[in-house]
Every structure is written in structure tokens, then in C-alpha cells.
Write a protein that holds these residues in place. Structure first.
Motif, short mmCIF file in Angstrom:
data_model
loop_
_atom_site.label_atom_id
_atom_site.label_comp_id
_atom_site.label_asym_id
_atom_site.label_seq_id
_atom_site.Cartn_x
_atom_site.Cartn_y
_atom_site.Cartn_z
N ALA B 241 0.83 -1.21 0.00
CA ALA B 241 0.00 0.00 0.00
C ALA B 241 0.86 1.26 0.00
CB ALA B 241 -0.91 0.00 1.23
N LYS B 242 2.12 1.14 0.40
CA LYS B 242 2.98 2.32 0.46
C LYS B 242 3.63 2.65 -0.88
CE LYS B 242 3.99 1.67 5.32
NZ LYS B 242 4.84 0.85 6.20
N ASP B 243 3.46 1.77 -1.87
CA ASP B 243 4.00 2.04 -3.21
C ASP B 243 2.87 1.85 -4.22
OD1 ASP B 243 5.17 2.08 -5.69
OD2 ASP B 243 6.69 0.56 -5.26
N SER B 244 2.35 2.97 -4.72
CA SER B 244 1.19 2.93 -5.62
C SER B 244 1.50 2.27 -6.95
CB SER B 244 0.69 4.35 -5.90
OG SER B 244 0.50 5.04 -4.71
#
Lengths: 521, 509
Positions: B241-244
Motif C-alpha cells: 500500500a505504500k507504493d502505488s
């Protein structure tokens, strides 16, 4: 886009009374005004990070690693911001784009820690909207104006810098860095300061009704930049200046009016307008040039590689059941509340109010709420009596006292009691006005008690009225003579005298009727 | 020679489990070796206290039979451009020489959650800009296969992840994490005789990887065999979730039991003719052809294919690289973190001095060039055009893997050289500029980054000079399983021994 600029120390040159002289020649000239509005979105967290998005948090406490630009951190788009953007775009009649993209706009500034702002330059969230709004110019008839909304884009706010000139020190607060903004770029479709401030007023009403933005200009939640130029009729647009730092709705009109006049003044003296950024100084009420450090800046736009294109579902079915990440536009736009223009036309239709009254009520949400409540709770009171009271008495009082309607201490119960008494003929308008003043000072008081204790009841007994009229006629010999010679306006002086004699308590309708009858003979 | 070094990770962890080998001992050995082989300069920083503590914890877990995964107790190294919480992360630069991240990169987080033991942070070219691990403020990394480490007689480890490649090649760690933007994992893997995997773009999170080129960066994996590579990939891959930009689809762990049993008859191998390029050495060409024959002789369909835009790729790569560098480096202004120059007379002065002092010439050159390309007047001419050519390069791959034209057949994997030669001598390498070197070194590797597809370099044999020669396999996006199967099959055939070199014997005798 929201740039940081430094003030030049040059003192403000006031252009004052020669305006009156110049105005006559201005007729051959046309002024053109375009607005760029930045609205901070009312969301819990920032545009690309999870840190909190509140105004007034202790310095540098609402800052995530991403906001502080720590290497390796990546943006994650806040869905709520997109939803608010879509809602606003729909309310402004925009074409919402199925695919929009984010770009990096580069410039160095201490409160922009990453060295670029993430914005939407090439493919914005929405384009081609329109805002239709009433323009109120005191003393003129209210008219409607349209401005095209060229683009609506999502972007990040910057942090704040504080410069301590004496200690030669700069301090940075990153609480605002990365806060969500929508930028609204309007076409240069306006001509005057009043039109600009009316546009912003309408926009504020819309944004507030959508819960998109607090619109508190004093907190910087809504920021308005104006592009202004003048040109001779039939000639191409002139060189424009940009006016920034406009801190209130009232200033918008003042700043633009000033700037148009300043430009005309320069041109009429044979000078030329330079393309520059000027700052509105609310104290001296003039625009002063800013030393724009970014004038020659090339922002070196580049697609933001860490965010995939933002895709929206534009199909008409409001199908929010799918677990997909793609936001359905229809499922958001179905929740758009009644917009101000609808409210106005409903008021006109349902209560037979005239347009200007509807405009004023909608502009003052508190008055509108009062109106709708009174009409619902006490249907026997005519709508016109209510609006007359709200606008001519309550609003006038607030304007004179220089307060917002919101900050007037009068409660709704007071209002109901006053209107009931007024409608029943227990008190007259003068008494109403006195009551507003008293209650604003001390809202714990009760209307009925006040009327009783302070003998505010209206005088309606025929004999008393007749006697008061007679006294007044004796005192106002001059006016009586004028009236009898055909100058009907002179009656007001005599009416005023009656009012004074009755300590503002006489029923004015009766007074007029009596006076007319008595003076005929 | 330490016997456990020959084990695969699965075997090692089985030995931990049955008590025949102790994780603490293995960690001790790793730390000892790191010190003994210090002259190779594989590490920027080792973290002994941390590793010993983690080793002890791992041992407890095995004792209680609650080990975290097959990686529990496995010593690893991480390139110094991945953020490690409370552990200095420098990118081998002056700019970040004092930067202590307050958070872990996702890759580090996942490896820690698997029970791995972090030995240290490895050397690299400054901000990963290079292909030799020679442009580091901590000095160059030396290739462990060099016959002579003295004076200028040693060979480069390749780069930019040369430290990670060396840590694995030298037997200090079982695996290491690198990054791969244009070949930074595969290039040193090839020169150091280890396996180097560049996964599909978006399969492994970049959160916490200090970026070089966001649209091409991928965390890379170094191991001594393909099986270990699978185990590491399984631990780090999957949405974040921290890297789109990570692929949203959940990652299905890869399971390949026996590479030797793999039936090649359904495998179609393409040999792209454009990779037979100028500067390709005879030895590498021979190796390439030999492995192609080997595959064909064992039933694979091997055929020549064409990727017509290959030659343009390196130029386009260079433009896009410099543009993103210009942008990504803008944050290093000395205000929030990192090096800050002494002169604070004005914000502009502070920026200018900080950046002048904190970056080397390579970084500065790329920043200037990138900003030039991004100027409004140049944007279309360079950046936009480069993006269009990038699309053509990706289309080339798409055609051979998915949608053939005319009568062409699609292929499952492409077999190519990784580098044009074996590892150059340091003295030869630095005689050319960083820019010229990158254009040669990245020729075969950067197209996979342009297209986002997975690629792996595996060691095949030694050159006459006694240096490893590796070959590269590429496949379509998310086809890691096929890539690793073929790589595993080749590995089993060629029987390359990663640890058979004199430096290791010298260090351990």
C-alpha cells in the motif's frame, strides 16, 4: 500552483481622488479580470500522506516522513480528495476526465522540501465548467454573470516560511506541506471587482454546501489570485498583472477595483503596464509590486512517476458495489446537495420572493435558515414580513455593527417572538430594531418581558394617535405648508415628528392615514 | 572452506531445524568473513551487534520450533540505498553520509519479518549512478575473482550494486538485496559469478528504496543459486500500500521443486539478433551460443528473433535517467536532513554550497543534463520523444512474448549476454567516463528496465582470465516462474561453482 514571493520594500503610492476625474475617460476602455482560486480540501489527512490536515496544529507536528521529503518515501493518493474534487467539478458543470495525471513542478524553496510540487498540469481532474452567479452592486440592480471554469486540478500545498529579518533567520513549518488543494482556473470573463467578489461568494457557497472547503480566507483555506488587464474597446487584451495576498471577499472587490484604476492611471499618463505580480495591502488599500523571484523560472514539468494515472469510472450507473479501486463518478455525484442557484429559484417559486431578496437570503445562510424555520413554524406570518425584517432590520443592524450575521447574539426564539409580536401589531418596526440591539447586548433577555417592562407596545388607540398627529401638525408648520402646496414628500417630516412624540411607538400606518385625512381638510 | 556455505538456503534452514548447524555460528562466520574480506570493500557498514542479536533470536526460534520462515537465521546484506531504521543509509554519497532513516524500506521490513539476519549495508556507486561500484565516497569494491588484488591489477565488481554482489560471491551472506535501474543487479552478478534477478517492475515494493529512476527502479536479488533466489523473491514480492506502482494482484509464491526435471520441450527460447552487438567479446559470444545449443539439444525450441529498437534503447534510457535524476535529487537541499554546508548567509547560498559539496561530478552532470532536457523549450524534443521510443522498445518485447506479427512465433524467454565481456580491470574501466562506461555496460540490461519485464543473470563459466561470464534471460511481465525454471535448468547443467576462487581460499585457509 501557489508560489512564494517576497515583498519589495517600495512604499505604496496612493492613487486617490483623481479617480473621479479619470473615470469619465475610462468608458472607452475595458477591464478584463480572471481568477485563480486555491481551495484547501476538508479532509482528515493530506493529499498523498496520512498525516493530519488541520489548521492550527502545533508547529511541525502534522508532518509525515513523506511530507518532510525523506528519501525513499512515496506518494499514496488520498481517495477522499479525489471524491471531493469530483463533487466540486460536477457542481461546477465540468467535464470530468476519465484519466487524469499528476506532474511534478520544480522550484526551490525552503518550505517545499522535496523541490517540486505534485500538481496536475497536462491532464487535470476536470475541465470546461461554468459558474453562473448573481452580481450585487449596491445601488444597482442585481444581474447574473457567467465565468468559464477552464480547469480544476488537484495539487499539494506548500509549507510555511517565517523570516526573522532581525536575527537573519528563516524558520519553516511543514504542517501545511502536502495539504490537499484544488486549483480552479477561471477564464478572464469578468470585468469588475464586484463581479470577481460575487464569483468568489458564489463559489464559497457551493464549496461550503459540498463540505469541500472551510473557505476561511483569513486562515488561507481559500486563496484568490486575480489577473487583471485593461484594453481599448476593439483592441486585443492588454498586458496583465497578477494580484495576490487577497485576504477577504471584500478585499477582492477593493483590490481589483484599485488595480484597474491604477492601470488606467498609468496608461492615461502615457505609461505602460508591466507583467508583474502585485500584492494587495489591506491596510493601505492598494496593490504594491512584489519581487517575484520566480518570474524567469522554468518549472521543468515532468510526469510524476510514482503515481499511476488516476482512472475514474464515468459510466452512468452509480455502481459502488464493485470492490474495484476505481472511483465511480456517478456514485459520488448522486449525493450533491441543493446548490445555491437552485435554492434561489426555489425561494422565488415557493414563497413568491423577489429575486434580490432570494439572492440576499442565500448569501447569508443564517438568514435563510431563519426564514425557512419561521415559515414552517408560524405559517400565519407572511413571507414578505419575515424577509423584510431579516434583511432591512436584522442584516442592516449587523452591517452597521460591522459583525457577521453568524456572530449576532439574537437567538432563533427571540426572532420568533419578535416576528409574532410584529405580525400581531403588538409592536412596530422601531420597537423591533430596539429589541435587536438590546438582545444582541444581552441575549438572556426575553422578548415578551422586554416589551412589557419597557412599554414597547405599539400605540393603536385612535384618540391617542389623533392627538399625537395634531401636536405634530402644530409643530411642523413649515412642512404642513409645503405639503398643502403639493409637496407630498413633506409628509415624512410630520410622520417623523409623530414618531418622536410617541417615543417611536405609534402605529405608523395609522399615523399616515390620520395625517392624510387631517391635512386634506 | 566452511562447509555450510555450499548449502542452499533450504538446506541451511533444515540444518538449523535439526540442530546440526547453529544460526549463531553462521552469523559469527559471516561477521568474521566480512572482516577478513574487508579489503574487497563490499560493505559500507556492518552492524555486528545487531546481527549477533538477530542470530541469537533466530536460534531461540529454532529451539522452540517457531521459526518465521525458510529464511530464518539466514545472513543477508542490503545495498546502502535501502532505508534501514536507525542504521545509517548513505547511498555512498557525501550528501547522505549522516542520514539515519527513521523507517525501514518495505523490502527490509519483509526480510526482517522472515527472520533474516542483516549483516550490513553494501557499497555502491553514488546514488546508484554507475556500473562499476567505483564512484563511492567509500572507495571502489574489488572483484573477488581478481587474481591479484594489489595496485591496479584488480578487476571491478560491476555495479552499481557491486557491494551486494561481492557479499554473496565471497560467501559472507547467502543473499543480498541490490537495486536494478538499468542493470545494476545483473551487471555485478555477471562479473562476480552469482545469480542476479531483476523482478518485474511493480512486483517488489520500492518504498524505502532511495530512487534513481522511479519508473525503472526495482529491488534486485543476489544469491549463489536459483533456488535461493526463489526463496528471497517469495519473501519480498507482492503488493504494498505504500507504493502505488506495485501490482495490486496478490503474489502467488513460486514453487519449483527440482530444476533438473524440467521438461524443455515446451519451452521456446528466442535469441535476439540485435544483442550480437559491437564490442561483444568472443568469449561471451561463445558462451551465449553454447548455452543456446545446450537448450536446443535438450528439446527446447530455439530461434532467432528480432527486437529492432534495441540500439536506440541506451540513448533513451540515458535521457529518461537524467531527467528523473534531476527531479529526484532536488530534495537534497540540506534543510531537513543530510549534508548541510556551513554558509547560511542566504537560502540560495545554502542550497548551492550544500549541493556543490554533497554530490560528486557524476551526480552533478546528470542533474544539469536532466534539467536541460526538462526545460520547456526542450521537453518535447527530448523527454517526450524518449517516452515514445520507450514505448517502441516495450512493444518489441510485447511482440516476441505475446503478440507476434506475420508468421513469427512467440517465445517464452529470451537468452542474451548480460555484459559484453568479463569484468574489466579497474585501471581500464576508469580510463573512460562514467557516461561512456554506462553506455557499454548497460547495453544488454537496460532494455528490460525500459519495458519493466523480469530478467535474470546466471553465471555460466569462467573466462580464460579466470573471471565469471554470465548470461541473461528475460521473459514477459510477471513470468518470473518460467524465467527461474529455465535459469535453474541451465544452472544444473553448467555446474558453475560460485565459491571456487582463490581469494576465498586465501581468506579462509
Amino acid at each position: 500552483m501557489y508560489r512564494k514571493l517576497l515583498f519589495s520594500k517600495s512604499s505604496c503610492r496612493r492613487l486617490s481622488t483623481q479617480y473621479q476625474v479619470a473615470k469619465a475617460q475610462l468608458q472607452d476602455w475595458k477591464s478584463v479580470v480572471g481568477l485563480e482560486v486555491h481551495a484547501q480540501l476538508l479532509t482528515k489527512s493530506k493529499l498523498f500522506s496520512g498525516s493530519s490536515n488541520v489548521f492550527g496544529a502545533p508547529l511541525n507536528t502534522a508532518v509525515s516522513y513523506f511530507d518532510a521529503s525523506l528519501p525513499g518515501t512515496l506518494p499514496v493518493l488520498n481517495r477522499k480528495c479525489v471524491e471531493i474534487g469530483i463533487k466540486t467539478a460536477a457542481a461546477l458543470g465540468c467535464r470530468i476526465n476519465e484519466v487524469s495525471m499528476f506532474d511534478r513542478k520544480h522550484y526551490f524553496y525552503a518550505d517545499l522540501p522535496v523541490g517540486y510540487q505534485i500538481t496536475q498540469q497536462r491532464a487535470a481532474l476536470a475541465n470546461d465548467g461554468e459558474l453562473k452567479f448573481p452580481v450585487i452592486v449596491p445601488g444597482k440592480k442585481t444581474y447574473y454573470k457567467k465565468a468559464r471554469l477552464l480547469q480544476l486540478q488537484l495539487e499539494q500545498d506548500s509549507g510555511k516560511s517565517l523570516h526573522d529579518e532581525e536575527l537573519k533567520r528563516s524558520l519553516v513549518d511543514l504542517n501545511r506541506a502536502g495539504a490537499p488543494l484544488i486549483e480552479l482556473v477561471f477564464a478572464p470573463d469578468l470585468e469588475t471587482g464586484e463581479e470577481a467578489s460575487s464569483l468568489v461568494k458564489e463559489l464559497i457557497l457551493i464549496l461550503k454546501s459540498l463540505h469541500a472547503c472551510s473557505c476561511k480566507m483569513e486562515e488561507g483555506a481559500l486563496r484568490v489570485d486575480a489577473n487583471i488587464s485593461i484594453h481599448k474597446c476593439g483592441e486585443p487584451f492588454g498586458v496583465r498583472t497578477e494580484v495576490k495576498n487577497i485576504g477577504s471577499v471584500r478585499s477582492i472587490s477593493q483590490a481589483i477595483t484599485y488595480e484597474i484604476q491604477r492601470q488606467f492611471d498609468v496608461v492615461s499618463k502615457g505609461g505602460t503596464i508591466t507583467n508583474e505580480t502585485r500584492s494587495w495591502d489591506a491596510t493601505t488599500r492598494c496593490t504594491i509590486p512584489m519581487r517575484d523571484k520566480e518570474v524567469l523560472q522554468d518549472y521543468r514539468f515532468m510526469p510524476e512517476p510514482n503515481l499511476p494515472p488516476l482512472r475514474l469510472n464515468l459510466s452512468s450507473s452509480a455502481d459502488s458495489s464493485t470492490s474495484s479501486d476505481i472511483i465511480s463518478v456517478a456514485s459520488i455525484t448522486k449525493d450533491i446537495p441543493e446548490l445555491p442557484e437552485d435554492t434561489r429559484s426555489n425561494l422565488v417559486k415557493t414563497y413568491q420572493l423577489n429575486q434580490d431578496v432570494a439572492v440576499i437570503l442565500v448569501n447569508e445562510p443564517v438568514l435563510l435558515e431563519y426564514f425557512l424555520n419561521v415559515i414552517e413554524h408560524i405559517p400565519s406570518i407572511p413571507a414578505k414580513l419575515v424577509t423584510n425584517f431579516l434583511i432591512n432590520d436584522l442584516l442592516t443592524f449587523c452591517n452597521k455593527a460591522n459583525i457577521d450575521v453568524e456572530s449576532c447574539q439574537l437567538t432563533y426564539t427571540h426572532l420568533e417572538d419578535i416576528l409574532t409580536a410584529l405580525n400581531a401589531g403588538t409592536i412596530n418596526l422601531q420597537a423591533c430594531r430596539q429589541l435587536i440591539e438590546i438582545l444582541h447586548q444581552d441575549p438572556t433577555q426575553n422578548v415578551q418581558t422586554l416589551i412589557r417592562d419597557r412599554n414597547m407596545e405599539q400605540i393603536t388607540e385612535d384618540e391617542t394617535i389623533e392627538q399625537l398627529c395634531r401636536q405634530a401638525i402644530e409643530r411642523q408648520e413649515q412642512a404642513v405648508k409645503q405639503y398643502k402646496s403639493g409637496k407630498k414628500k413633506a409628509l415624512f417630516a410630520i410622520v417623523g415628528e409623530v414618531s418622536k412624540l410617541s417615543k417611536q411607538k405609534a402605529n405608523m400606518k395609522m399615523v399616515v392615514a390620520y395625517l392624510e385625512k387631517m391635512l386634506k381638510s | 572452506m566452511k562447509r555450510h556455505l555450499q548449502l542452499t538456503i533450504k538446506q541451511l534452514s533444515a540444518s538449523y531445524a535439526d540442530g546440526s548447524i547453529s544460526p549463531r555460528l553462521v552469523v559469527d562466520h559471516a561477521l568474521d568473513d566480512a572482516v577478513k574480506l574487508k579489503h574487497l570493500n563490499a560493505f559500507i557498514r556492518i552492524s555486528p551487534e545487531n546481527s549477533l542479536h538477530q542470530g541469537k533470536e533466530s536460534e531461540h526460534r529454532y529451539e522452540n520450533k517457531n521459526q518465521l520462515s525458510v529464511l530464518d537465521g539466514v545472513p543477508i546484506a542490503i545495498k546502502d540505498n535501502f532505508c534501514t531504521k536507525n542504521l545509517t543509509t548513505t547511498c555512498a554519497s557525501g550528501m547522505l553520509s549522516n542520514f539515519v532513516p527513521p523507517y525501514n524500506a518495505t523490502v527490509c521490513e519483509r526480510l526482517a519479518a522472515s527472520g533474516t539476519v542483516l549483516v550490513g549495508k553494501t557499497n555502491m556507486d553514488q546514488f546508484a549512478m554507475g556500473s562499476g561500484t567505483v564512484d563511492s565516497i567509500f572507495g571502489p569494491t574489488k572483484n573477488i575473482w581478481s587474481n591479484d588484488l594489489s595496485d591496479n591489477k584488480w578487476h571491478i565488481a560491476g555495479g552499481s550494486s557491486g557491494g551486494s554482489a561481492t557479499a554473496v560471491a565471497a560467501g559472507i551472506c547467502y543473499a543480498a538485496i541490490g537495486s536494478d535501474t538499468g542493470g545494476s543487479t545483473r551487471n555485478p552478478a555477471s562479473y562476480c559469478g552469482v545469480v542476479g534477478l531483476k523482478p518485474t517492475y511493480g512486483l517488489v515494493s520500492r518504498h524505502g528504496l532511495i530512487p534513481l529512476v522511479n519508473s525503472m527502479d526495482v529491488p534486485g536479488v543476489f544469491t549463489r543459486n536459483v533456488s535461493d533466489c526463489v526463496d528471497i523473491l517469495n519473501a519480498i514480492a507482492g503488493p504494498d500500500a505504500k507504493d502505488s506502482t506495485t501490482i495490486r494482484r496478490p503474489f502467488k509464491k513460486i514453487d519449483i521443486p527440482f530444476f533438473e526435471d524440467f521438461d524443455l520441450r515446451n519451452v521456446r527460447v528466442g535469441i535476439p539478433k540485435e544483442y550480437h552487438c559491437e564490442g561483444l567479446t568472443k568469449e561471451v559470444l561463445e558462451t551465449w551460443m553454447k548455452v543456446a545449443d545446450l537448450l536446443e539439444d535438450n528439446g527446447a525450441h530455439v530461434e532467432q528473433v528480432s527486437l529492432p529498437n534495441t540500439a536506440a534503447s541506451i540513448f533513451v534510457y540515458s535521457i529518461l535517467n537524467q531527467c528523473e535524476v534531476a527531479s529526484n535529487m532536488a530534495r537534497y537541499d540540506g534543510i531537513e536532513y543530510g549534508h548541510r554546508a556551513g554558509n547560511e548567509s542566504s537560502t540560495e547560498e545554502l542550497y548551492a554550497n550544500t549541493r556543490a559539496e554533497g554530490f560528486n561530478t557524476v551526480v552533478k552532470t546528470r542533474i544539469l543534463t536532466g534539467n536541460y532536457f526538462l526545460l520547456r523549450k526542450n521537453y518535447q524534443k527530448y523527454f517526450e520523444k524518449a517516452l515514445r521510443v520507450r514505448r517502441l522498445i516495450a512493444d518489441d518485447f510485447k511482440r516476441v512474448f505475446e503478440t507476434p506479427k506475420n508468421n513469427e512465433k512467440i517465445v517464452d524467454v529470451l537468452l542474451t549476454p548480460t555484459t559484453l565481456s568479463d569484468a574489466p580491470l579497474y585501471s581500464d574501466f576508469i580510463s573512460q567516463s562514467n557516461r561512456d562506461q554506462c553506455a557499454v555496460q548497460d547495453f544488454c540490461t537496460q532494455p528490460a528496465n525500459m519495458a519493466g519485464i523480469p530478467a535474470i543473470s546466471i553465471p555460466i563459466r569462467l573466462s580464460k582470465r579466470g573471471l565469471p561470464i554470465g548470461l541473461q534471460l528475460m521473459s514477459r511481465s510477471l513470468n518470473e516462474e518460467m524465467l527461474l525454471r529455465v535459469a535453474g535448468w541451465i544452472e544444473a547443467q553448467v555446474e558453475f561453482d560460485c565459491l571456487e576462487n582463490e581469494q576465498i581460499y586465501a581468506a579462509r585457509s
